[in-house]
Design an enzyme around this catalytic site. Structure first.
Site: not given
Ligand code: GLC
Ligand code: CA
Length: 617
Positions: A34, A36, A38, A42, A111, A283, A356-357
């Site tokens: 981050d 700034n 908040d 970013d 993405d 994915e 991230h999942d």
């Molecule tokens: C994919 C993403 C996940 C998101 C889902 C809906 O699995 O990696 O983070 O919640 O799709 O977009």
């Molecule tokens: Ca920020």
């Protein structure tokens, strides 16, 4: 791009070389850095860390969504595909980031979230405005169905939804819209309506947007749940499992009837005319090896590689992440081995432990206590030395761990919050039961801020972080690791460098060994030698490597039945190189291998050994 579209001067066999040698680093912007104060990561924060990424040695950055979004699912709900959310910065800053990556020899993969949009996207705002709107058919609208009194008894509310599908984020997959008296389909949250890919205008609009990004210099796309875009248009009810409120619609929206057609069309409209160096990765939850061969066969021109989900479902009962169970190493080897075999001749694997999942790799597959550093390095070695393109999720290269959250109010992820509400209100589970069940595999484990240093909030922000920083940042952080040659970070540098230096890592074939051993992961990689023609670095140089990983906190013997490896050269290990130890155990001082009395190779707790020999030399 495909082999067929390779420019004439490029040898056909090398058109895919670059991504076969590449390592991809995933940034989840909200939690990265981050700038700034908040409390939310970013673009300016990412720009400040470009030298860190370059030093790690990665070739590609995959950026999770930074587009304009109401942030219902942290940006996976997009309301403007061609702009940056002010939370993250501006289009100009994204340009600066792209240029900064390119200047350092790295590429940028964006993405692409096109199974659904946000409900605040202008397309959906129009679509919901009336049944006659030209964009009505861009989404899946259906009238209520006759309520079957018996069926509805299963549910607290009367079920007039067009079918019984549940949403991936709890509740029904349909939302009633008062204005026009119909329901719309949302496989994810009700703020993520599914686009109707049957409509050619939808597809054209998506391709146009993709071309716009490629024209702006991005180098490819990670395609979010891309194998959900073709659905069985009759939308039939799905089976309802024990203890579930809703049906499972996935047989009717995963790898649907027009998937290959849609991806081939996308390739024609977006990628075919481009000259090389791009990366596409789909994915694909629920994808089978057989289908992955088709998706990634270069001759079919669909995508370069896919993310499969089989190895991240092995520690769950019936693929239900809220019912975790112990992972068996034999199953992990069987699964990853099957993917190696299935894509050996045609297609290409992507390799990942986390994103991230998913839960943090070291907590899930290793030991995040006493052997955290050893096991984090061992896992890196095992994954990166498979055949395929490895993905490193932010923080993984520091050995970051799962987070211990307290109350439900500590969580931020819509998936967790919705599940907790449904399980406590409709399924009769207690708060304590639900919290215990969701601890190991919830997505917020991977979404705590990157731990840059030991200062307040781990150097992630000067403000209040949007989600708590893991308290172990006081000793697990980048500042402590970057100049330490024995750190997890330095080990990632070495394993990434090895891929770049050794063609056997990027191009060799794969053979799994010891499939039934419950503790040792063992495989070889080999580039077929061609006698004198094989010099190191040539496509066929006769190099072999043996990779051994101990997935336990005890000493283990690897019974390879092949003594010839005992004299091979140690190229990588996760214990300090210790020639004395080899001598002590009766090995030659030059050999790194510790032998048991019976001639097996002895591995220390969570030890990784990578040995090399060159037959053509
Ligand atoms: C994919 C993403 C996940 C998101 C889902 C809906 O699995 O990696 O983070 O919640 O799709 O977009
Ligand atoms: Ca920020």
């Amino acid at each position: 791009m495909t082999v067929e579209q390779a420019p004439a001067e490029t040898p056909k066999a090398t058109a895919r070389d670059w991504f076969q040698r590449a390592v991809v680093y995933q940034i989840y912007p909200r939690s990265f850095a981050d700038s700034n104060g908040d409390g939310i990561g970013d673009l300016r924060g990412i720009i400040s860390k470009l030298d860190y990424l370059q030093r790690l040695g990665v070739d590609v950055v995959w950026l999770s969504p930074i587009y304009t979004s109401p942030q219902d699912d942290n940006g996976y709900d997009i309301s403007d595909y061609r702009n940056v959310d002010p939370l993250f910065g501006t289009l100009e800053e994204l340009r600066e980031l792209t240029d900064g990556l390119h200047a350092r020899g790295m590429k940028l993969v964006m993405d692409l979230v096109v199974n659904h949009t946000s409900d605040e996207h202008p397309w959906f705002v129009e679509s919901r405005s009336s049944k006659e709107n030209p964009k009505r058919d861009w989404y899946w609208w259906r009238p209520p169905r006759e309520v079957d009194a018996r069926a509805s008894q299963r549910r607290a509310a009367a079920a007039a939804e067009p079918n019984n599908w549940g949403s991936a984020f709890s509740g029904p997959a349909w939302e009633f819209d008062q204005a026009t008296g119909e329901y719309y389909l949302h496989i994810f949250s009700k703020k993520q309506p599914d686009l109707n890919w049957e409509n050619p205008e939808v597809r054209a609009a998506v391709y146009e947007m993709m071309n716009w990004w490629l024209d702006r210099g991005v180098d490819g796309f990670r395609m979010d749940v891309i194998n959900f875009i073709s659905k069985d248009i009759s939308l039939p009810d799905g089976p309802v499992a024990d203890g579930k409120l809703f049906g499972d619609g996935s047989p009717f929206y995963i790898d649907g009837p027009r998937m290959h057609e849609f991806l081939q069309e996308m390739h024609r409209e977006v990628f075919a005319s481009r000259t090389g160096g791009l990366l596409t990765v789909g994915e694909m939850p629920g994808v089978t090896v057989e289908d992955a061969v088709l998706y990634t066969d270069p001759a079919r021109a669909e995508v370069d590689m896919v993310f499969q989900f089989e190895h991240v479902a092995l520690d769950q009962e019936e693929g239900d992440k809220w019912r975790p169970k112990k992972l068996l190493l034999t199953e992990l080897k069987q699964t990853l081995g099957r993917w190696q075999e299935g894509l050996a001749e045609t297609g290409w694997n992507s390799l990942y432990w986390g994103n991230h999942d998913q839960a943090r790799a070291v907590s899930r597959f290793g030991d995040d206590g006493k052997y955290r550093e050893h096991s984090a390095k061992m896992l890196a070695g095992i994954l990166h030395l498979h055949r395929g393109t490895p993905y490193v999720y932010q923080g993984e290269g520091l050995g970051m761990t799962n987070m211990t959250f307290g109350a439900i109010s500590d969580y931020r992820d819509i998936e967790v919050l919705n599940h907790h509400r449904e399980a406590t209100t409709h399924l009769g589970h207690t708060d304590a039961e639900v919290l215990a069940a969701l601890a190991p595999l919830n997505r917020d484990n991977a979404r705590t801020p990157v731990q840059w240093d030991a200062s307040r909030h781990a150097g992630f922000t000067t403000g209040a972080p949007w989600i708590a920083v893991n308290p172990n940042a006081n000793h697990i952080n980048a500042a402590a690791q970057m100049d330490d040659p024995d750190s997890v970070y330095s080990f990632y540098r070495k394993v990434i460098a090895l891929r770049h230096a050794e063609p056997v890592v990027s191009h060799g074939d794969f053979t799994m060994l010891l499939p039934d051993d419950p503790h040792v992961y063992a495989f070889t990689r080999a580039l077929a030698g061609s006698g004198s023609a094989g010099s190191p670095g040539s496509p066929a140089d006769g190099t072999q490597i043996l990779v051994l990983g101990n997935f336990s906190g005890e000493e283990r013997d690897a019974q390879l039945g092949d003594q010839t490896w005992h004299d091979a050269e140690l190229v990588l290990g996760n214990y300090p190189s210790d020639a004395g130890a080899a001598a002590r155990d009766g090995g030659s001082a030059a050999s790194a291998v510790r032998s048991s009395a019976a001639g097996a190779m002895r591995l220390r707790p969570w030890e990784l050994l990578v040995l090399r020999r060159r037959s053509g030399a």
